[in-house]
Enzyme design. Structure first.
Site, PDB file in Angstrom:
ATOM      1  N   HIS A   1      76.399 -18.364   0.220  1.00 13.14           N
ATOM      2  CA  HIS A   1      75.952 -20.500  -0.353  1.00 13.14           C
ATOM      3  C   HIS A   1      76.539 -21.598   0.162  1.00 13.14           C
ATOM      4  O   HIS A   1      76.075 -22.471   0.173  1.00 13.14           O
ATOM      5  CB  HIS A   1      75.498 -20.309  -1.104  1.00 13.14           C
ATOM      6  CG  HIS A   1      74.422 -18.871  -1.843  1.00 13.14           C
ATOM      7  ND1 HIS A   1      74.384 -18.884  -3.267  1.00 13.14           N
ATOM      8  CD2 HIS A   1      73.943 -18.422  -0.643  1.00 13.14           C
ATOM      9  CE1 HIS A   1      73.383 -17.957  -2.822  1.00 13.14           C
ATOM     10  NE2 HIS A   1      72.977 -17.378  -1.676  1.00 13.14           N
TER      11      HIS A   1
ATOM     12  N   THR B   1      83.031 -20.239 -14.871  1.00 13.08           N
ATOM     13  CA  THR B   1      82.622 -21.075 -16.215  1.00 13.08           C
ATOM     14  C   THR B   1      84.148 -21.036 -16.924  1.00 13.08           C
ATOM     15  O   THR B   1      84.080 -22.260 -17.742  1.00 13.08           O
ATOM     16  CB  THR B   1      81.595 -20.652 -17.478  1.00 13.08           C
ATOM     17  OG1 THR B   1      82.396 -19.165 -17.597  1.00 13.08           O
ATOM     18  CG2 THR B   1      80.480 -20.264 -16.271  1.00 13.08           C
TER      19      THR B   1
ATOM     20  N   GLN C   1      74.146 -12.641 -19.389  1.00 14.56           N
ATOM     21  CA  GLN C   1      73.064 -12.643 -19.798  1.00 14.56           C
ATOM     22  C   GLN C   1      72.185 -10.948 -19.391  1.00 14.56           C
ATOM     23  O   GLN C   1      72.978 -10.702 -17.890  1.00 14.56           O
ATOM     24  CB  GLN C   1      72.433 -12.759 -18.899  1.00 14.56           C
ATOM     25  CG  GLN C   1      72.616 -14.549 -19.652  1.00 14.56           C
ATOM     26  CD  GLN C   1      72.021 -15.668 -19.118  1.00 14.56           C
ATOM     27  OE1 GLN C   1      72.644 -15.999 -17.841  1.00 14.56           O
ATOM     28  NE2 GLN C   1      71.246 -16.516 -19.483  1.00 14.56           N
TER      29      GLN C   1
ATOM     30  N   CYS D   1      80.815 -27.440  18.178  1.00 17.19           N
ATOM     31  CA  CYS D   1      81.437 -25.695  18.267  1.00 17.19           C
ATOM     32  C   CYS D   1      81.699 -24.670  17.359  1.00 17.19           C
ATOM     33  O   CYS D   1      81.702 -23.678  17.119  1.00 17.19           O
ATOM     34  CB  CYS D   1      83.240 -26.980  18.500  1.00 17.19           C
ATOM     35  SG  CYS D   1      83.742 -27.453  17.040  1.00 17.19           S
TER      36      CYS D   1
ATOM     37  N   GLY E   1      79.610 -11.960 -12.845  1.00 22.81           N
ATOM     38  CA  GLY E   1      79.110 -12.982 -13.727  1.00 22.81           C
ATOM     39  C   GLY E   1      77.649 -13.510 -12.540  1.00 22.81           C
ATOM     40  O   GLY E   1      77.999 -15.122 -11.931  1.00 22.81           O
TER      41      GLY E   1
ATOM     42  N   PHE F   1      74.614 -22.007 -14.007  1.00 20.95           N
ATOM     43  CA  PHE F   1      72.915 -22.557 -13.524  1.00 20.95           C
ATOM     44  C   PHE F   1      71.736 -22.320 -14.779  1.00 20.95           C
ATOM     45  O   PHE F   1      70.904 -23.306 -15.443  1.00 20.95           O
ATOM     46  CB  PHE F   1      72.880 -22.869 -12.334  1.00 20.95           C
ATOM     47  CG  PHE F   1      73.185 -23.738 -11.790  1.00 20.95           C
ATOM     48  CD1 PHE F   1      72.983 -24.684 -11.671  1.00 20.95           C
ATOM     49  CD2 PHE F   1      74.962 -23.630 -11.246  1.00 20.95           C
ATOM     50  CE1 PHE F   1      73.302 -26.091 -10.165  1.00 20.95           C
ATOM     51  CE2 PHE F   1      75.527 -24.544 -10.683  1.00 20.95           C
ATOM     52  CZ  PHE F   1      74.991 -26.103  -9.853  1.00 20.95           C
TER      53      PHE F   1
END
Length: 354
Positions: A133, A57, A241, A144, A213, A64
């Site tokens: 991800h 951030t 959070q 390949c 994070g 998100f």
């Protein structure tokens, strides 16, 4: 941009808990906790760091699920006011600190849910990184399976064809008709096998798992930091959070991750370098750098993993064989499709990203 990336994913209603208020420790408590974290790192022979969107951030890439996150604002019909392009973003103090902590031997491995490519761009070597991800700056040959570093973000997300053909290398012929796709997972995709396997083994072997994070909502990524607990390992969470695993943590630090890493690096006597363009693989010619995990690294770690877990179990007077079998069953279960199995996702970076 993060918004464009999120909009490119397939529709998925259950994006987890959004917009929870952030909590800040007092400056004095942050100093005390950072000192405690340094002592834990010095006592650890194998430390693994798990990163989510919260470490990016400060580069201008919105998270998100934070109060001003992409999906939090989406529910209100809004978009983040700050949303830098992936091209223009550069590695943060946290990214550069982690590179130095790996080089100095204080951190052995990094597991990231982020797709922004900032670990790659910091100059961190592939052998020290699992990208669960995907990576916006990669293309993969469908034939390949070579992974190529791009000089700009891929034009697609969700493992779609980019319109490019496998170039091969100067020493190897290109694939006949091998097509390139982006490296970004959509909700229904399997996690990359080698990245996941290395992430699982390193996490389970770790004396210390540190989460930076991320609210740890997405599975299996968010559960990997817990894999060392039954072997006597420790867990530290640094996030603004609350996370679903706070009660399992030995230490929770509530402040900006850059502030934590700066204090930790200073106490360890590790210098945090500035971002250097010449060390950024994305600044070289497209397709001139490959980003595959060497299969030999996986096989080598498997041997270390077995011996390490046996040793840890012997120390705890457990039946080592049954415990290793259970861990391998865990690994098989974790290597399933990336789905929400509970009201979870990740924290921030696109979550297929945190």
């Amino acid at each position: 941009m993060s918004c464009n990336y999120a909009e490119g994913l397939s529709k998925y209603e259950n994006k987890g808990v959004l917009g929870v208020a952030e909590i800040f420790d007092t400056p004095e408590l942050v100093e005390e906790k950072c000192e405690q974290l340094v002592k834990m790192m010095l006592a650890s022979s194998h430390t693994v760091v798990h990163t989510g969107a919260g470490i990016s951030t400060s580069a201008g890439i919105p998270d998100f699920r934070g109060p001003n996150g992409v999906w939090t604002l989406e529910e209100k019909g809004e978009k983040p006011a700050v949303n830098i392009s992936f091209d223009d973003a550069v590695p943060t103090r946290t990214h550069m600190a982690l590179k130095s902590l790996v080089a100095s031997g204080h951190v052995q491995y990094i597991v990231s849910q982020n797709i922004d490519g900032l670990h790659l761009r910091s100059g961190l070597a592939r052998e020290h990184l699992s990208e669960l991800h995907g990576n916006m700056f990669l293309e993969v040959c469908t034939k390949c399976r070579r992974q190529y570093v791009r000089s700009s973000p891929a034009p697609t997300v969700g493992k779609k064809e980019t319109g490019n053909i496998c170039p091969g290398t100067s020493a190897e012929r290109a694939c006949r008709r091998g097509k390139l796709i982006d490296n970004i997972l959509d909700w229904e995709h399997d996690l990359p096998e080698n990245d996941l396997q290395l992430a699982f083994m390193h996490s389970a072997m770790a004396d210390l798992n540190i989460c930076l994070g991320t609210t740890l909502q997405i599975v299996p990524s968010g559960d990997l930091p817990l894999k060392n607990l039954k072997h006597g390992g420790r867990l530290v969470i640094c996030n603004l959070q609350p996370t679903k695993h706070d009660k399992k943590a030995d230490l929770k630090i509530s402040t900006y991750v850059d502030a934590v890493l700066e204090r930790v690096a200073k106490r360890l006597g590790v210098e945090i370098p500035e971002y250097q363009r010449e060390e950024d693989p994305t600044k070289r010619d497209t397709y001139s750098v490959q980003w595959n995990i060497d299969g030999k690294i996986v096989k080598s770690l498997e041997k270390r993993y077995d011996s390490t877990i046996k040793e840890k179990n012997q120390l705890k007077k457990r039946c080592s064989t049954s415990s290793i079998d259970q861990d391998r069953e865990d690994l098989k279960r974790n290597n399933k499709k990336l789905k929400q199995e509970q009201p979870s996702n990740a924290t921030n970076e696109g979550d297929l990203n945190s």
